[in-house]
Design a protein around this motif. Sequence first.
Motif, PDB file in Angstrom:
ATOM      1  N   UNK A  45      68.091  29.085  47.127  1.00 16.37           N
ATOM      2  CA  UNK A  45      67.809  29.229  45.552  1.00 16.37           C
ATOM      3  C   UNK A  45      66.791  30.667  45.104  1.00 16.37           C
ATOM      4  N   UNK A  46      67.650  31.487  44.622  1.00 14.89           N
ATOM      5  CA  UNK A  46      66.358  31.986  44.197  1.00 14.89           C
ATOM      6  C   UNK A  46      65.806  31.509  43.346  1.00 14.89           C
ATOM      7  N   UNK A  47      64.008  32.027  43.445  1.00 12.01           N
ATOM      8  CA  UNK A  47      62.587  30.787  42.627  1.00 12.01           C
ATOM      9  C   UNK A  47      62.616  31.426  41.841  1.00 12.01           C
ATOM     10  N   UNK A  55      59.508  35.673  36.212  1.00 11.08           N
ATOM     11  CA  UNK A  55      60.143  35.185  35.219  1.00 11.08           C
ATOM     12  C   UNK A  55      60.800  33.426  36.328  1.00 11.08           C
ATOM     13  N   UNK A  56      60.575  32.028  36.020  1.00 12.25           N
ATOM     14  CA  UNK A  56      61.475  31.435  36.867  1.00 12.25           C
ATOM     15  C   UNK A  56      62.786  30.825  36.657  1.00 12.25           C
ATOM     16  N   UNK A  57      63.082  30.992  37.602  1.00 18.49           N
ATOM     17  CA  UNK A  57      64.636  30.265  38.010  1.00 18.49           C
ATOM     18  C   UNK A  57      63.909  28.456  38.121  1.00 18.49           C
ATOM     19  N   UNK A  58      65.715  27.841  37.662  1.00 23.60           N
ATOM     20  CA  UNK A  58      65.548  26.130  37.334  1.00 23.60           C
ATOM     21  C   UNK A  58      65.126  26.006  38.657  1.00 23.60           C
ATOM     22  N   UNK A  62      61.418  23.524  39.373  1.00 18.85           N
ATOM     23  CA  UNK A  62      61.286  22.334  40.513  1.00 18.85           C
ATOM     24  C   UNK A  62      60.689  21.981  41.329  1.00 18.85           C
ATOM     25  N   UNK A  63      59.967  23.852  42.663  1.00 20.35           N
ATOM     26  CA  UNK A  63      59.433  24.097  43.362  1.00 20.35           C
ATOM     27  C   UNK A  63      58.102  24.321  42.537  1.00 20.35           C
ATOM     28  N   UNK A  64      57.792  25.044  41.380  1.00 22.79           N
ATOM     29  CA  UNK A  64      56.916  24.851  40.075  1.00 22.79           C
ATOM     30  C   UNK A  64      56.523  23.247  39.944  1.00 22.79           C
TER      31      UNK A  64
END
Length: 137
Positions: A45-47, A55-58, A62-64
């Motif tokens: 996944x691209x994070x 910027x953070x992806x969806x 979750x990982x953040x």
Amino acid sequence: MNIDHVKALAAAVDEGTVEGAAFVLGITASAASQRIRTLESRLGQVLIRRTNPITVTEAGQAILRYARQVELLESEALDRLHGIDADSPGSGGSGAGRSEPTVLRVGVNADSMATWFRPIFAEAAGWDDVVLRIEMV
């Protein structure tokens, strides 16, 4: 998940750039970038979007969230260990010798920051053992 990779992601988001993350982590920008890319590759996944600021992806959210939980658990464990060391027989400590304040992360949107949240800064300024880290949401 490799914790160093997760910490690199969190630092990049916190600092807004991979270079900023590298500085905070004490590694090269190339190493920080590689850690994030390896994490993305392993998860498939691209994070993050490598914009300025990052910027953070969806999937990255979750990982953040996981990274924040790990940071909290680490902080709590260290607090307990410091308390045990300071209170252990023969140490001469009273448990009050904790050297690092507790970091309290608070997510606040711009409207709240401009209105009702501002008085909280005056209150928090008197806290000796807590540091507020404001994260705009």
